[in-house]
Design a protein around this motif. Structure first.
Motif: not given
Length: 478
Positions: A47-58
């Protein structure tokens, strides 16, 4: 209203089955109905390889384990999606549930308990997310303990648990229960113990305020011996809290008038253009390009549940009708071999694609004349809904959601203008073959076939209807 929707997969981020289609569509339908909905998923490596790096919120500690919560939007929607990052999910390639040999990951209990602990923490704890739901909506065995953990707190949300397939219970042994460091009262036959094993699914079934299944008929079936997987007694006791809400489909993703995957778009008025898609599909699959031969299709997992033991013995009879058959799916190695062997004998009439291929699935729905779904049981089923939408007349067994969505073609339903497909009852190859033969006889009657197609295409299986029913359930509270 705030709702936390928890699942192990959601399309298009990750998909292995129908659960992903539901989790990828229902939250957006709820959002459009005015619900502040958040989707919670594991942050699988793929999943992480298919999207732009998401923000860490917690960053949180869950029973001594450090995890991070990432945030993105579910692609194609405005649904805020939280992703649980932990090496057990995020640094492991391959299938979400099993290894390359098809065996469950040995730490599945620990992995999905992390997801459950995070869901319960969001619902009942004070954390950096600063958001607490009014409703916790969990799906299938992977999330069942989240309901139980939430119910340990006096201040908790309304809880809803949806059964997508009761055949997968999430069973683990007593040492695993002890390793998970869960409260001892959960190991009880009135809690989550199940014949000497720890059952994730029971967490939802025992503790949820409301239980739903994905079709009305399946809600009845699972309260009966043979269909309840040993839990029919519990489900019968909770029948007043058990509801069948039919799944919807993504009417934009599955729209023959606007489908980027098919060569020749069409709608209910121009359904005759299916013949062009049929020719294209025959060429793509290496079948003889024959407009005078009905093209039948099967798309789905190659598993016993899907009725492969009914289909395999009659493939020769179907092809000799004469007709053609296209199969798309992966699964049991024995079924894969058997189908491949049959196709090798008649490559002009039968094509087998042993893969998961979303775009080809669309082209098969657009090009086939008849869709086969002879399931032994089917909680809801989605492919028969896609088929109806695409004017591909389904042949189904009268179980679960198939019984709720396909109207058999007989003199009465033809006269009433309600016929949409062909339905059979017995789980026998001869019963399937008889239904197929009825369909093939009707296919010759072109005006009658066109009416069947158009009636099916005009059915409303949008998520709007389902979302209204879920919203009503949310509003009932504890």
């Amino acid at each position: 209203m705030r709702a936390l929707f928890v699942a192990s997969e959601a399309y298009p981020l990750v998909k292995t089955g129908g659960l992903a289609d539901v989790a990828g569509s229902l939250p957006e339908a709820l959002r459009q109905s005015g619900v502040d909905v958040r989707l919670l998923l594991p942050a699988y490596q793929s999943l992480l390889e298919t999207i732009e790096p998401p923000a860490t919120v917690a960053s949180l500690e869950l029973a001594g384990t450090s995890v991070q919560v990432l945030e993105c939007l579910l692609p194609g929607t405005q649904v805020i999606t939280w992703l649980l990052r932990h090496p057990a999910f995020s640094e492991r390639a391959g299938n979400p549930y099993h290894d390359a040999a098809g065996q469950p990951w040995p730490d599945n209990a620990e992995r999905f308990m992390l997801l459950c602990r995070l869901a319960a923490e969001i619902c009942t704890g004070d954390n950096a997310l600063d958001w607490r739901p009014d409703v916790l909506h969990c799906n299938d065995w992977h999330t069942g303990p989240a309901i139980a953990l939430a119910h340990l707190h006096q201040q908790r949300p309304t809880t809803v648990f949806t059964i997508h397939n009761l055949a997968h219970l999430g069973l683990f042994d007593r040492p695993t229960f002890e390793q998970l460091r869960l409260p001892e009262p959960l190991w009880h036959h009135d809690a989550m113990e199940f014949y000497g094993q720890f059952c994730f699914m029971k967490g939802g079934l025992v503790y949820a305020d409301h239980i739903t299944t994905v079709s009305p008929t399946y809600a009845d079936e699972i309260c009966e011996p043979g269909n309840g997987m040993g839990l029919e007694g519990l489900l019968s006791q909770r029948r007043d809290h058990l509801y069948g809400i039919l799944n919807g489909i993504d009417m934009q993703a599955w729209d023959p008038a606007d489908d980027d995957f098919i060569d020749h778009p069409y709608d209910v008025r121009s359904v005759g253009h299916k013949s062009r898609n049929k020719s294209s599909l025959q060429r793509e699959l290496g079948l003889d390009e024959r407009a005078d031969r009905p093209l039948l299709a099967y798309i789905g997992r190659l598993a016993e549940q899907k009725g492969l033991d009914l289909l395999l013995p009659v493939v020769g009879d179907i092809l000799g009708s004469p007709a053609q058959l296209a199969v798309l799916g992966t699964g049991d190695a024995g079924y894969e071999r058997a189908l491949g062997d049959l196709a090798a004998v008649r490559p002009d009439s039968m094509a087998v694609c042993l893969e998961y291929n979303e775009s080809l699935a669309h082209r098969i729905e657009a090009g086939a004349d008849i869709f086969l779904m002879p399931s032994l049981f089917e909680p809801c089923g989605l492919n028969q809904l896609y088929s109806l939408r695409y004017g591909t007349v389904p042949v189904v067994r009268r179980v679960g959601g198939l019984a709720d969505t396909v109207t058999d073609t007989d003199a009465q339903s033809i006269a009433a203008g309600t016929a949409t497909g062909f339905v059979f009852d017995e789980a026998q190859p001869d019963a399937l073959l008889a239904a197929v033969q009825r369909a093939l006889q009707q296919w010759v009657d072109k005006p009658g076939w066109r009416r069947l197609q158009q009636t099916g295409m005009q059915q409303d299986f949008s998520w709007r209807t389902s979302a209204r029913q879920y919203l009503a359930l949310y509003n009932r509270g504890h």
